[in-house]
Design a protein around this motif. Structure first.
Motif, short mmCIF file in Angstrom:
data_model
loop_
_atom_site.label_atom_id
_atom_site.label_comp_id
_atom_site.label_asym_id
_atom_site.label_seq_id
_atom_site.Cartn_x
_atom_site.Cartn_y
_atom_site.Cartn_z
N ASP A 662 36.91 34.53 32.76
CA ASP A 662 37.13 34.88 34.17
C ASP A 662 38.28 34.09 34.78
O ASP A 662 39.03 34.61 35.60
CB ASP A 662 35.86 34.59 35.00
CG ASP A 662 34.70 35.41 34.49
OD1 ASP A 662 34.96 36.32 33.69
OD2 ASP A 662 33.55 35.14 34.88
N GLY A 665 41.62 35.54 33.91
CA GLY A 665 41.72 36.88 34.51
C GLY A 665 42.05 36.82 35.99
O GLY A 665 42.99 37.47 36.48
N GLU A 666 41.28 36.01 36.74
CA GLU A 666 41.50 35.89 38.19
C GLU A 666 42.89 35.32 38.49
O GLU A 666 43.57 35.75 39.42
CB GLU A 666 40.43 34.98 38.83
CG GLU A 666 39.03 35.60 38.86
CD GLU A 666 38.96 36.82 39.77
OE1 GLU A 666 39.87 37.04 40.59
OE2 GLU A 666 37.98 37.58 39.66
N LYS A 667 43.28 34.36 37.66
CA LYS A 667 44.59 33.73 37.86
C LYS A 667 45.71 34.76 37.70
O LYS A 667 46.69 34.78 38.46
CB LYS A 667 44.74 32.60 36.83
CG LYS A 667 46.02 31.79 36.99
CD LYS A 667 45.73 30.32 37.12
CE LYS A 667 47.00 29.52 37.29
NZ LYS A 667 46.95 28.55 38.34
N VAL A 669 45.45 38.11 38.09
CA VAL A 669 45.41 39.08 39.19
C VAL A 669 46.13 38.51 40.41
O VAL A 669 46.92 39.19 41.08
CB VAL A 669 43.95 39.47 39.54
CG1 VAL A 669 43.90 40.31 40.80
CG2 VAL A 669 43.32 40.23 38.37
N THR A 670 45.86 37.23 40.70
CA THR A 670 46.54 36.56 41.83
C THR A 670 48.05 36.55 41.59
O THR A 670 48.84 36.80 42.51
CB THR A 670 46.02 35.11 41.96
OG1 THR A 670 44.60 35.13 41.95
CG2 THR A 670 46.53 34.46 43.24
N ILE A 711 43.12 40.42 27.51
CA ILE A 711 42.24 39.81 28.53
C ILE A 711 41.15 40.82 28.88
O ILE A 711 41.14 41.94 28.37
CB ILE A 711 43.06 39.41 29.78
CG1 ILE A 711 43.71 40.66 30.42
CG2 ILE A 711 44.12 38.39 29.45
CD1 ILE A 711 44.35 40.39 31.77
N TYR A 715 40.19 43.04 34.53
CA TYR A 715 41.38 42.41 35.12
C TYR A 715 42.63 43.24 34.87
O TYR A 715 43.53 43.28 35.71
CB TYR A 715 41.56 40.99 34.56
CG TYR A 715 40.35 40.13 34.84
CD1 TYR A 715 40.04 39.74 36.15
CD2 TYR A 715 39.49 39.75 33.81
CE1 TYR A 715 38.91 38.99 36.43
CE2 TYR A 715 38.35 38.99 34.08
CZ TYR A 715 38.07 38.62 35.39
OH TYR A 715 36.96 37.89 35.68
N ARG A 718 42.63 45.82 37.61
CA ARG A 718 43.01 45.25 38.92
C ARG A 718 44.51 44.97 39.01
O ARG A 718 45.13 45.18 40.05
CB ARG A 718 42.20 43.98 39.18
CG ARG A 718 40.75 44.29 39.57
CD ARG A 718 39.88 43.05 39.61
NE ARG A 718 40.34 42.08 40.60
CZ ARG A 718 39.86 40.84 40.69
NH1 ARG A 718 38.92 40.44 39.84
NH2 ARG A 718 40.32 40.01 41.60
N ILE A 719 45.10 44.53 37.90
CA ILE A 719 46.55 44.26 37.90
C ILE A 719 47.31 45.57 38.09
O ILE A 719 48.28 45.65 38.86
CB ILE A 719 46.96 43.55 36.58
CG1 ILE A 719 46.40 42.14 36.54
CG2 ILE A 719 48.49 43.51 36.44
CD1 ILE A 719 46.54 41.45 35.19
#
Length: 1689
Positions: A662, A665-667, A669-670, A711, A715, A718-719
């Protein structure tokens, strides 16, 4: 076959078969050949006659064998060799019994062969083999060398094939050969092929007859051993084989040569030079060579081996060896083979051991470490293999002395190796190459033995006894002769060893290697800490990659015990305490990674992975990486970590849980969000800063491992959503902003994502992204504001996405939102009427790409379904058809192809829509493009879509074709369709359109209008045959009762119907015309409709029934009686209904056609009805000028003028013969009443219309009535024209002698020659042409006022014409001024330039007509004016830009060749208005006509211009005039003389056409003068020659004067020969009357202005011409009398 003394055919440079055979043999490069080199050579052999001895051959021998045996009896050696080859082949292939039959004859032939070979080697010379008198020296020598080579190889082959028991029988023969000194000299022969064959034979002799060779040892040894330095590539393999066989066979060979002085120096020199480019051939022989050297020769051993190995190493440093991989490998391989052999032979001898390690091996390694090129030679692998063999032997014989010695050697080696490695690393500025070498060496030494591969190729190499053989057939280079195994047996003496743990590193290596690694690692890290040495850091990375252990990391940490930053989680702190690798990672590696200046940090990432390898499990590694990316790792480092994971499956396995986690993945997307919005740290915005982050996104989206994303999939989704959001905003930005935006990066990321997603289905967000990409590419730049490079990127990106889409399995269309939404979007785009040409082109191009991508799909229905989704339904099509502007109706209405009785001109082109294409055009173009792609792949469409789309395309094209002046953007649209191959013929040719015609007919019957015209167009263009059409109109009754659709269908079909069919339609119409009420007369299913059909039939000229036509006329007269208010006579049309207008138009049309095609006479009442109606309708036309913008009113005006024109033409063509059938007073009524009535209406109307109209285009509907009106005006009689009372139009200050009414007429009409409408220009020309002859007489009346001025007098032609000409000259200068004279300009018909040129040429025709009508005196004055203004010069230059190179009529090509071809000069120009078929020839023909008139009426002025023109123009004019005009003019001149009615008192004139001569005989009293005038071939450019004929009673001087005068008159006067003769006769008459000559020109009458001598000198009383005196005074600058020199008063 091989005749020596035969002369070869001249030019045949090819040697005989035998010669070629020998040459092939000679080319063999030392390899052991098949059979005498003839392995694949075949020749077509003919019949060979019997020879002596052949009868002995038993008849039972096989015929093929018999033929071969005969060849073996031939004298020619090559023939024998060839036969030998055949013999060998047959022996192997034939049945055993057949071969046995040949055996009795073999021995004798064999003996003969061997004897011949010996003779060739010993006795023959080049001069004995070939005739020196006939064969050149070069050829003789070449043949000799071939024969010697073949003979040596043949003997070698013989030895190798003979069994041992037969060798003895030949021993004596070989003995005698070997006893010959000449044989041994072949070893030193200059030809390499001979030397090679010689050494091969020596090897064979050593092998098969060793005793013989031992007996000849004193010759063999020097011959072979002293040649050891031969460096020819052909010779070397055979030589070294011979060397080894010599050493093996002749034990005492060294007694016959001095090894130390002769052999070893040669060997040493050759080895020192790296084998002179032949290392790969020679070096494999070195080990067998030194292994066979006796100890007595090599003593002292130490020096010998030291020198030998030193030479070997020196050979490695030559440039040739360094640059060749094979050479380098051969040297390295030989070095290690020899080193191992020497060590094996001398183990225990310390001096030699030390020498081998310290003086040879270690310096060798040192040298290679410095030069990376030498590392290619597999040195490290050879070293590792050598060490492995020593270690294995030491491990096996643990208590043995051998093991002790080997351990000592290995210990010494590691010490020395450690020293040189430390030395390489310990330099602060360590050499990059050396450091790389050390790391490569250590990597190779760390590998276990089994992983070492010497070379991918399966090369031959020496196998030492301590190695396991690859197989039982291991190929060894050294092969001892049979029974010999004395010294060579040492090589294989030791037993074969097997290793139970061959894959493990020996303890003898492990400890010193680890120690060395730790020492080097410690040194490196110190250099990195103290001096920031990147070179040492890279070395450390490589070391750790191969040696990642806690021990090494401990060494790297050293005494540093500082803990990690306290802020770190407890888990990480504990892990670091436990694991030195993690501690080192946090303390050192992260710091190094985050240093900004480092561009390539890949090696640091390798250290990170080395540290991760020391973790115990995946969770530890994930924890470390998650912690690192939170704070410590920068984006570029993270990118490299992930890249490394992708490049190696081992590394990927280490970090898989982290990649899927996670936190990463979150990094990401940001990151995507920040990148798309570009709101990262605002201080940094460099291109590289962004690109590495985009690269990271691209990597995680596009890399797949085992068909799974790198990944987590959530994610990825979302990207992609973030990317799509950004792309959607691109249209709102300007081009400059887009240039700098993230669109380019998004394209790259998306492209990589689509391209790599082979096994993954597209997710919904990807399809949305794909749609936006497609839309951006399918819209024009004006809308998207994207630069070209981005559009190109976007295209590649969406195509890669579609490509992925179509290769998915299942029902693609249903599954894909992209396909559904893109089809809907396309449909809306083309139906929105918002596209211009550029936008449509971009859209069609994108659709083309899309469909071609869809064709790749396995789903064959996909494309058909897609096209169906874009296809509008019927109501949508109808709406688009309704929205098309209605101007298309103008032409069909004017031409009578369609009839209409209602106003439907509501939609029109609006100003703001001048660029936007109607939606119908866009939709039909799009769908046609789509079916074009589909049809090429033979995809079948459902629901008759193909026919419907083609029908709509035809509708669009027909609409365009019917427009009078289509706007440029519509023309561009049609050109675009052509370029894209979107044509009816293309579509029809590709698909099945059987139902199309039925569809068109149905639509035509329902709606009429354009649908009807389409059918006519198809028949006209021969796309559809009339038989196909006939099926659809077989039942004529089906068309009645009439509807608009039925009426239009019949009207369009009329021109193509047969006479019978037309009659049937007419038969249906006639009864319907008889009994109608007033309302019915005007309706479609009443009088209007049926009369319209009747007119359409009549238009085709097929009704020859006079009664029928008169019957219809009577019906119309009845209508007039019953319903006179229907007839629009002299009324205001603003209140009239379109139905009544419609029926009037059809009635008028009928009357025009009636006059045209009815041959039977009319009654007086019928004439009255027609003529009175015509004038009344014309008055209505005149009164309703303000309503001309209403289409039906304009049409009414047109047909009214048409009828007037037809009547004018009829009465204009009536002659005495034709008036007999007309009523008595008809002609007089026409002339006195109707004709003046017509022209009194039309001429003022013309002036009014031309004064008001802004749009002057001839093809414009608003000007449609100009054509018939102007054509009517061309019939106006001169008297009526002169009597017209137009408003006075006079110009202030205009010089004129004309009366006011004439000047007004001229001033009113002349400017209209500038009017930009051809009908007006031609009508005005015709009217003024009738007036031109009237004008000169007014100047003639005032002639006396000109002529006595001091200067040359001049008079302007009518000022109105000359001012008009001045304006036209300026316009023409713009059009033609820049074109060189002689370069032909094609003027586009009906263009603006066309009107300018037409007006200019017509003006000149009028001026020349005026000029011709003037008297000689006036012409002189006018021509002087033209000369002064230079107008004529300008005209002539323009004419030579406008006249065609070949002015012949196109149709004359097929005429009979004996007739003169028709040209624009022989044929009169017909300036018609309504006939536009000859428009392309209008200007060229008119230009020729003007040139013809100019030459005829102004010959002197043209001649003057021609003579003064530049050389190029001079020759162009001369050539053209001579070829096309002179003959015509000469003929006309001669004819005019012959047909002249002019009579001269006292002079007769005759002409001879054949000789171009005119004879004039002048007689007065007893005097007779005969003059002969000769016309030149380039008449009238060249001078006319005057020759003397008969002369009686005239003095010679006077005679010459008169001849000169005539010549002068003919040259300088602008008139005909007859006019020139009249002038000359007048002059002679005056002379006889006593009038004296002017003493300047010696002529009574002035040659140019025709005046008499009037100015008299007061002193000498002589008279002179005014013009002559003026010229005399101006040229002499004096005012004295030419005769007496007194001042002239």
């Amino acid at each position: 076959m091989g005749g020596k003394n035969k002369q070869r055919t001249k030019g045949n440079l090819r040697p005989s078969n035998s010669g070629r055979a020998a040459e092939l043999l000679a080319k063999e490069q030392g390899t052991v050949p098949g059979f005498i080199g003839f392995g694949t050579f075949h020749s077509d052999l003919g019949y060979v006659p019997a020879i002596q001895g052949a009868e002995e051959i038993d008849s039972l021998v096989d015929s093929d064998f018999r033929m071969v045996l005969r060849k073996l009896s031939k004298k020619d050696v090559t023939t024998k060799l060839k036969a030998m080859q055949e013999f060998g082949t047959m022996c192997t292939e034939r049945d055993t019994e057949i071969v046995k039959g040949v055996l009795p004859y073999w021995p004798r032939i064999f003996c003969k062969i061997s004897l011949v070979l010996q003779d060739h080697l010993i006795k023959e010379t080049p001069d004995t083999l070939s005739d020196p008198q006939t064969v050149p020296e070069e050829e003789r020598e070449a043949k000799f060398y071939r024969v010697v080579t073949c003979s040596l190889l043949a003997l070698k082959k013989l030895l190798s094939l003979l069994p041992d028991n037969e060798l003895d029988s030949l021993e004596e023969k070989f003995k005698s050969l070997l006893s010959q000194n000449k044989f041994w000299k072949y070893g030193k022969h200059s030809i390499p092929q001979i030397r090679s064959a010689y050494f091969e034979l020596v090897s064979a002799l050593c092998q098969r007859t060793p005793q013989l060779m031992k007996d000849e040892a004193s010759k063999v040894s020097p011959s072979v051993l002293l040649s050891i330095d031969d460096s020819d590539p052909i010779v070397c393999p055979a030589l070294w084989e011979a060397v080894l066989y010599t050493l093996t066979t002749i034990e005492d060979c060294w007694l016959h040569v001095n090894a130390k002085k002769s052999v070893f120096p040669k060997l040493s020199a050759m080895v020192r030079e790296g084998g002179r480019g032949l290392a790969a051939v020679i070096y494999p022989y070195l080990l067998p060579f030194i292994s066979k050297l006796p100890q007595s020769i090599t003593d002292p051993k130490l020096d010998f081996f030291k020198n030998f190995l030193t030479s070997l190493v020196a050979g490695l440093s030559t440039e040739r060896t360094k640059t060749s991989f094979s050479e380098c490998s051969a040297v390295v391989s030989a070095f290690f083979e020899c080193l191992r052999f020497i060590m094996q032979q001398n183990l225990g001898e310390e001096e030699i051991e030390e020498m081998l390690v310290n003086d040879q091996l270690i310096p060798f390694i040192d040298a290679v470490l410095k030069d990376p090129r030498l590392q290619d030679g597999q040195l490290f692998n050879h070293l590792a293999e050598t060490l492995s063999s020593w270690e294995a032997k030491a491990d096996l014989d643990k208590d043995d002395k051998t093991a002790y010695n080997l351990e000592k050697v290995l210990l010494n080696f590691w010490e020395r190796l450690s020293e040189i490695c430390v030395e390489k690393i310990s330099e602060p500025e360590a050499d990059v190459k050396s450091v790389l070498g050390v790391s490569n060496l250590l990597q190779v030494l760390q590998k276990p033995k089994s992983s070492l591969k010497l070379n991918k190729k399966n090369v031959d190499k020496v196998r030492f006894a301590d190695e396991m053989p690859k197989s039982n057939k291991e190929n060894e280079k050294y092969v001892s002769s049979e029974g010999e195994n004395s010294e060579g047996s040492e090589l294989m003496a030791e037993p074969s060893l097997t290793h139970s743990c061959s894959d493990l590193i020996s303890p003898l290596r492990k400890k010193p290697l680890e120690d060395l690694v730790c020492k080097l690692a410690e040194m490196s890290v110190n250099y990195v800490n103290e001096q920031k040495s990147e070179q040492h850091l890279r070395f450390l990375s490589t070391l750790l990659n191969s040696f990642s252990s806690s021990q090494v990391f401990k060494v790297l940490l050293g005494d540093e015990k500082q803990s990690i930053v306290k802020a770190k989680p407890l888990e990480i702190a504990k892990l670091a305490q436990k694991n030195p690798a993690i501690q080192f990672l946090y303390q050192k590696v992260i710091g190094w990674l985050n240093e900004d200046q480092r561009k390539d940090a890949g090696f640091l990432v390798d250290i990170l992975y080395s540290a991760l390898c020391c973790c115990d499990n995946h969770m530890e590694r994930k924890a470390v990486l998650d912690d690192l990316i939170e704070v410590d790792l920068k984006w570029n480092s993270m990118l490299q970590v992930i890249e490394k994971a992708c490049s190696s499956s081992d590394k990927h396995a280490l970090v898989t849980p982290w990649l899927k986690g996670d936190i990463l993945g979150e990094k990401l997307v940001t990151l995507a969000d920040h990148l798309c919005n570009k709101d990262l740290e605002s201080t940094v915005s460099s291109e590289s800063y962004f690109s590495e982050r985009w690269s990271l996104l691209s990597l995680v989206l596009s890399q797949h491992v085992k068909n799974d994303y790198l990944i987590g999939e959530v994610y990825v989704e979302r990207i992609i959503v973030k990317l799509h959001e950004t792309l959607s905003k691109a249209k709102k930005l300007s081009e400059a902003e887009n240039n700098d935006s993230s669109v380019s990066f998004i394209c790259d990321v998306a492209y990589n994502y689509f391209s790599s997603a082979k096994g993954c289905l597209l997710m919904p967000s990807s399809e949305d992204l794909l749609l936006t990409l497609f839309q951006l590419c399918a819209e024009s730049k004006e809308k998207t504001h994207l630069p070209d490079f981005l559009i190109s990127k976007l295209k590649n990106t969406w195509l890669s996405g579609v490509n992925l889409l179509v290769h998915q399995t299942g029902d693609t269309y249903k599954q894909s939102t992209f396909l559904r939404l893109s089809a809907l979007w396309l449909k809306n785009q083309v139906q929105s009427s918002s596209l211009d040409i550029t936008s449509l082109q971009v859209l069609l191009s994108a659709v083309d790409d899309l469909l071609n991508a869809l064709l790749e799909s396995e789903d064959t229905y996909l494309l058909g379904v897609y096209i169906g989704s874009v296809m509008p339904d019927n109501s949508e099509w109808e709406k688009m058809r309704q929205s098309l502007p209605m101007q298309w109706l103008h032409r069909p209405l004017l031409e009578g192809r369609l009839s209409l009785n209602y106003e439907c001109f509501k939609t029109d082109f609006k100003e703001q829509d001048t660029k936007k294409l109607p939606s119908h055009l866009c939709t039909s173009a799009l769908l046609s493009k789509m079916i074009l792609v589909a049809l090429k792949k033979e995809i079948v469409l459902e629901n008759n879509e193909l026919e419907k789309i083609i029908a709509e395309l035809l509708y669009s094209l027909q609409w365009y074709e019917e427009l009078d002046n289509p706007p440029i953007f519509l023309t561009g649209f049609c050109e675009m369709l052509q370029k894209m191959n979107i044509t009816y013929d293309n579509l029809r040719g590709l698909g099945n359109t059987s139902g199309l015609l039925q569809l068109l007919f149905n639509r035509s019957r329902e709606n009429g209008t354009l649908w009807s015209l389409i059918i006519a167009k198809l028949i006209l263009s021969r796309s559809v045959s009339s038989d196909e059409v006939k099926r659809h109109y077989r039942r004529k009754e089906g068309f009645f009762p009439l509807t608009e659709g039925n009426m239009h269908t019949i009207q369009s079909l009329c021109p193509f119907l047969s006479k019978e069919d037309r009659k049937e339609f007419i038969a249906q119409c006639i009864p319907a015309l008889l009994a109608w009420t007033k309302e019915d007369v005007c309706s479609i299913n009443g009088g209007f409709g049926h009369l319209a059909i009747f007119n359409s039939c009549l238009q085709t000229k097929s009704i020859d029934d006079g009664e029928l036509l008169h019957g219809i006329l009577k019906i119309l007269i009845t209508w007039k009686k019953d319903h006179e208010d229907i007839f629009l006579f002299s009324c205001n049309l603003s209140e009239v209904s379109p139905e009544i207008l419609g029926v009037n138009i059809e009635i008028i049309r009928f009357l025009s056609l009636f006059l045209k095609y009815c041959s039977s006479p009319l009654a007086e009442s019928e004439w009255d009805f027609i003529m009175c109606s015509m004038l009344a309708w014309l008055e209505t036309t005149n009164e309703n000028q303000t309503l001309y913008s209403v289409p039906l009113v304009q049409l009414f005006a047109c047909v009214s003028c048409d009828l007037t024109c037809e009547l004018s033409a009829f009465f204009d063509s009536t002659t005495l013969d034709t008036t007999g059938g007309l009523p008595v007073n008809l002609i007089s009524e026409w002339k006195e009443f109707f004709s003046p009535g017509i022209h009194s209406l039309l001429l003022p109307l013309l002036v009014t219309v031309t004064g008001e109209s802004k749009d002057t285009s001839e093809t414009s509907f608003q000007n449609a009535m100009l054509k018939p009106m102007c054509e009517t005006l061309t019939y106006i009689p001169k008297d009526q024209l002169l009597s017209q009372k137009l408003p006075a139009r006079l110009v202030a200050g205009q010089k004129t002698n004309l009366p006011e009414y004439l000047q007004t007429l001229l001033n009113t009409l002349a400017p209209l020659l500038l009017y930009r409408a051809r009908p007006v220009q031609i009508a005005v020309y015709h009217m003024l042409y009738k007036l031109m002859p009237e004008f000169p007489q007014y100047d003639q009346d005032n002639l006396k006022s000109y002529g006595d001025e001091e200067e040359e007098p001049a008079l302007s032609p009518p000022a109105a014409l000359m001012s008009l000409l001045s304006t036209q000259e300026d316009l023409l200068e713009n059009v033609l001024g820049c074109i060189p004279v002689g370069q032909i300009v094609t003027i586009k018909p009906l263009s603006e330039d066309f009107c300018y040129v037409l007006g200019y040429l017509l003006t000149w025709k009028l001026i020349l007509t005026f000029f011709k009508a003037a008297s000689s005196q006036l012409r002189a004055l006018y021509s002087m004016y033209l000369r002064k203004t230079k107008s004529l010069n300008k005209l002539l230059y323009h004419l030579f830009r406008l006249m065609p190179e070949n002015p012949t009529f196109a149709e004359t090509a097929v005429e009979l060749s004996n007739k003169d071809p028709k040209t624009f000069f022989t044929e009169e120009l017909q300036l018609g208005i309504r006939d536009t078929s000859t428009l392309p020839y209008h200007i060229p023909h008119l230009a020729c006509s003007v040139y013809h008139m100019t030459l005829k009426d102004l010959p002197a002025m043209v001649r003057l211009w021609w003579n003064s023109s530049e050389k190029r123009v001079f020759s162009i004019v001369d050539r053209f005039t001579s070829k096309y005009v002179s003959n015509v003019l000469s003929f006309q001149e001669i004819s005019s003389v012959q047909t002249s009615t002019q009579l001269f008192n006292g002079m007769t004139v005759k002409a001879r056409a054949a000789t171009r001569e005119v004879m004039a005989t002048y007689t007065i009293e007893d005097i007779v003068i005969e003059l002969i005038i000769q016309l030149p071939s380039n008449y009238p450019l060249g001078s006319i020659t005057v020759e003397s004929g008969k002369r009686v009673g005239v003095a010679v001087q006077q005679w010459r004067n008169w001849m000169l005068q005539l010549s002068t008159y003919l040259t300088h006067q602008n008139g005909s020969i007859m006019e020139g003769l009249a002038l000359w006769k007048n002059n002679v008459d005056k002379r006889f009357e006593g009038v004296e000559d002017c003493m300047i020109c010696f002529s009574v009458i002035h040659g140019f202005n025709y005046s008499l001598p009037k100015k008299a000198c007061r002193t000498c009383k002589k008279k002179f011409h005014s013009a002559c005196l003026y010229k005399w005074f101006t040229s002499s600058n004096k005012s004295t009398c030419p005769l007496c020199r007194e001042t002239f008063f």
